[in-house]
Design an enzyme around this catalytic site. Structure first.
Site, PDB file in Angstrom:
ATOM      1  N   ASP A  67      -3.051   0.192  -0.597  1.00 32.17           N
ATOM      2  CA  ASP A  67      -2.489   0.293   0.753  1.00 32.17           C
ATOM      3  C   ASP A  67      -1.349   1.299   0.822  1.00 32.17           C
ATOM      4  O   ASP A  67      -0.839   1.750  -0.206  1.00 32.17           O
ATOM      5  CB  ASP A  67      -2.030  -1.089   1.245  1.00 32.17           C
ATOM      6  CG  ASP A  67      -1.319  -1.899   0.168  1.00 32.17           C
ATOM      7  OD1 ASP A  67      -0.812  -1.305  -0.786  1.00 32.17           O
ATOM      8  OD2 ASP A  67      -1.284  -3.124   0.294  1.00 32.17           O
ATOM      9  N   ASN A 137       2.096 -15.410   1.657  1.00 27.21           N
ATOM     10  CA  ASN A 137       1.203 -15.933   2.704  1.00 27.21           C
ATOM     11  C   ASN A 137      -0.275 -15.804   2.329  1.00 27.21           C
ATOM     12  O   ASN A 137      -1.157 -16.001   3.162  1.00 27.21           O
ATOM     13  CB  ASN A 137       1.466 -15.229   4.050  1.00 27.21           C
ATOM     14  CG  ASN A 137       1.136 -13.749   4.003  1.00 27.21           C
ATOM     15  OD1 ASN A 137       0.699 -13.227   2.974  1.00 27.21           O
ATOM     16  ND2 ASN A 137       1.333 -13.050   5.118  1.00 27.21           N
ATOM     17  N   HIS A 139      -1.825 -13.012   1.293  1.00 24.28           N
ATOM     18  CA  HIS A 139      -2.489 -11.727   1.524  1.00 24.28           C
ATOM     19  C   HIS A 139      -2.807 -11.014   0.212  1.00 24.28           C
ATOM     20  O   HIS A 139      -2.124 -11.211  -0.794  1.00 24.28           O
ATOM     21  CB  HIS A 139      -1.696 -10.832   2.490  1.00 24.28           C
ATOM     22  CG  HIS A 139      -0.456 -10.207   1.945  1.00 24.28           C
ATOM     23  ND1 HIS A 139       0.628  -9.892   2.741  1.00 24.28           N
ATOM     24  CD2 HIS A 139      -0.087  -9.802   0.695  1.00 24.28           C
ATOM     25  CE1 HIS A 139       1.576  -9.332   2.001  1.00 24.28           C
ATOM     26  NE2 HIS A 139       1.161  -9.260   0.761  1.00 24.28           N
ATOM     27  N   GLU A 144      -3.696  -9.444   5.887  1.00 26.45           N
ATOM     28  CA  GLU A 144      -2.885 -10.595   6.267  1.00 26.45           C
ATOM     29  C   GLU A 144      -3.792 -11.753   6.688  1.00 26.45           C
ATOM     30  O   GLU A 144      -4.975 -11.545   6.988  1.00 26.45           O
ATOM     31  CB  GLU A 144      -1.987 -10.199   7.456  1.00 26.45           C
ATOM     32  CG  GLU A 144      -1.012  -9.076   7.149  1.00 26.45           C
ATOM     33  CD  GLU A 144       0.186  -9.526   6.303  1.00 26.45           C
ATOM     34  OE1 GLU A 144       0.027 -10.388   5.419  1.00 26.45           O
ATOM     35  OE2 GLU A 144       1.280  -8.999   6.530  1.00 26.45           O
TER      36      GLU A 144
HETATM   37  C1  F6R Z   1       0.923  -4.063  -2.602  1.00 28.49           C
HETATM   38  C2  F6R Z   1       0.104  -5.095  -1.989  1.00 28.49           C
HETATM   39  C3  F6R Z   1       0.622  -6.453  -1.682  1.00 28.49           C
HETATM   40  C4  F6R Z   1       1.474  -7.057  -2.791  1.00 28.49           C
HETATM   41  C5  F6R Z   1       1.995  -8.424  -2.379  1.00 28.49           C
HETATM   42  C6  F6R Z   1       2.919  -9.020  -3.418  1.00 28.49           C
HETATM   43  O1  F6R Z   1       0.175  -2.869  -2.775  1.00 28.49           O
HETATM   44  O2  F6R Z   1      -0.987  -4.809  -1.705  1.00 28.49           O
HETATM   45  O3  F6R Z   1      -0.475  -7.297  -1.437  1.00 28.49           O
HETATM   46  O4  F6R Z   1       0.720  -7.173  -3.949  1.00 28.49           O
HETATM   47  O5  F6R Z   1       2.690  -8.321  -1.161  1.00 28.49           O
HETATM   48  O6  F6R Z   1       4.072  -8.245  -3.505  1.00 28.49           O
HETATM   49  P1  F6R Z   1       5.176  -8.540  -4.622  1.00 28.49           P
HETATM   50  O7  F6R Z   1       4.546  -8.201  -5.937  1.00 28.49           O
HETATM   51  O8  F6R Z   1       6.296  -7.598  -4.279  1.00 28.49           O
HETATM   52  O9  F6R Z   1       5.532  -9.968  -4.494  1.00 28.49           O
END
Ligand code: F6R
Length: 268
Positions: A67, A137, A139, A144
């Site tokens: 992303d 959450n 995702h 989301e």
């Molecule tokens: C990042 C992504 C997100 C993160 C997720 C966890 O490229 O796709 O899904 O993997 O938000 O983020 P952290 O590791 O910062 O808790």
């Protein structure tokens, strides 16, 4: 799903690095799916260390990131392109022209950009190993809750929870994007292997919903229950709400025995 529980986050990173190294050393033109966020930083550090020790070359590797934020360009220090440069690409021998991030700049058509990203992944032969983190959450990527389980690369509006969770990375007066381009859930499920890393207590509920909850858009990561080769690497805290922890620990010991007897077989 293969759920593997480690004592701490460092062991999660070391195990993930072994998976990546095995792929890169085994396949002539490996295709890696990459994630950003706090969780994989220690994985990238392990990979950089392996590269510096002469154990790992990325020269034939192609990569696709999950992303990218919209509304900031790749020179912005908050962009995921910048994150990848700083945490991995600048420190290894990867050819940056073979590293892809799903962008949609001002004036570009998001639908066309999404399709083009999907095409690029197909032309590269598909993702062999997709690294994932998980949002509190549930995702994956920026899919989301409410995301279609059949979604493909597209723009997603971030939830307030994700915006709040990620606000720690932004200064108080800094622009924080609320939109992102993200691989879809179906895009992620196309990878031959998915390797999800989760550490810390704040991920425990999402991990429980992903592993044993209902298959539902309410927890996008639950879609990994449908994947043939989903490997979930957890520290004890992230695993703390799983009811069957003893089973996972025991089953993993049996898997190690089976691997020792019959050899590892990863169908990359
Ligand atoms: C990042 C992504 C997100 C993160 C997720 C966890 O490229 O796709 O899904 O993997 O938000 O983020 P952290 O590791 O910062 O808790």
């Amino acid at each position: 799903m293969q759920v593997i529980i480690f004592d701490d986050a460092q062991q999660v990173a070391q195990s993930a690095a072994e998976w990546v190294a095995e792929l890169i050393n085994k396949k002539s033109n490996p295709v890696l799916g990459l994630a950003t966020g706090s969780t994989p930083i220690s994985l990238y550090q392990e990979l950089v260390n392996k590269h510096k020790a002469g154990e790992l070359s990325f020269s034939n590797t192609t990569s696709f990131n999950l992303d990218e934020y919209l509304g900031i360009d790749e020179t912005n220090e908050q962009s995921y392109r910048h994150f990848m440069n700083v945490n991995l690409f600048n420190h290894v021998d990867i050819d940056k022209s073979k590293t892809f991030v799903p962008t949609c700049n001002n004036g570009e058509n998001p639908r066309e950009q999404g399709l083009a990203y999907e095409d690029k992944i197909s032309q590269a032969g598909g993702v062999d190993l997709q690294i994932l983190g998980i949002g509190a959450n549930g995702h994956i990527g920026f899919n989301e809750p409410t995301s279609s389980l059949s979604s493909r690369t597209r723009i997603k509006t971030l939830t307030q929870q994700t915006i709040d969770d990620n606000s720690r990375m932004f200064a108080a007066d800094e622009f924080q994007p609320t939109l992102a381009m993200t691989m879809g859930i179906a895009t992620i499920l196309d990878a031959r292997y998915v390797l999800l890393m989760a550490t810390g207590k704040n991920k425990a509920k999402a991990v429980k919903d992903m592993v044993t909850g209902a298959l539902s858009a309410a927890c996008p990561a639950s879609a990994l229950q449908l994947h043939e080769n989903a490997i979930i690497l957890l520290d004890k805290e992230a695993a703390s709400e799983l009811e069957d922890q003893d089973y996972y620990i025991w089953a993993n010991k049996q898997n190690l025995k089976i691997n020792r007897e019959f050899g590892l077989y990863h169908n990359y």
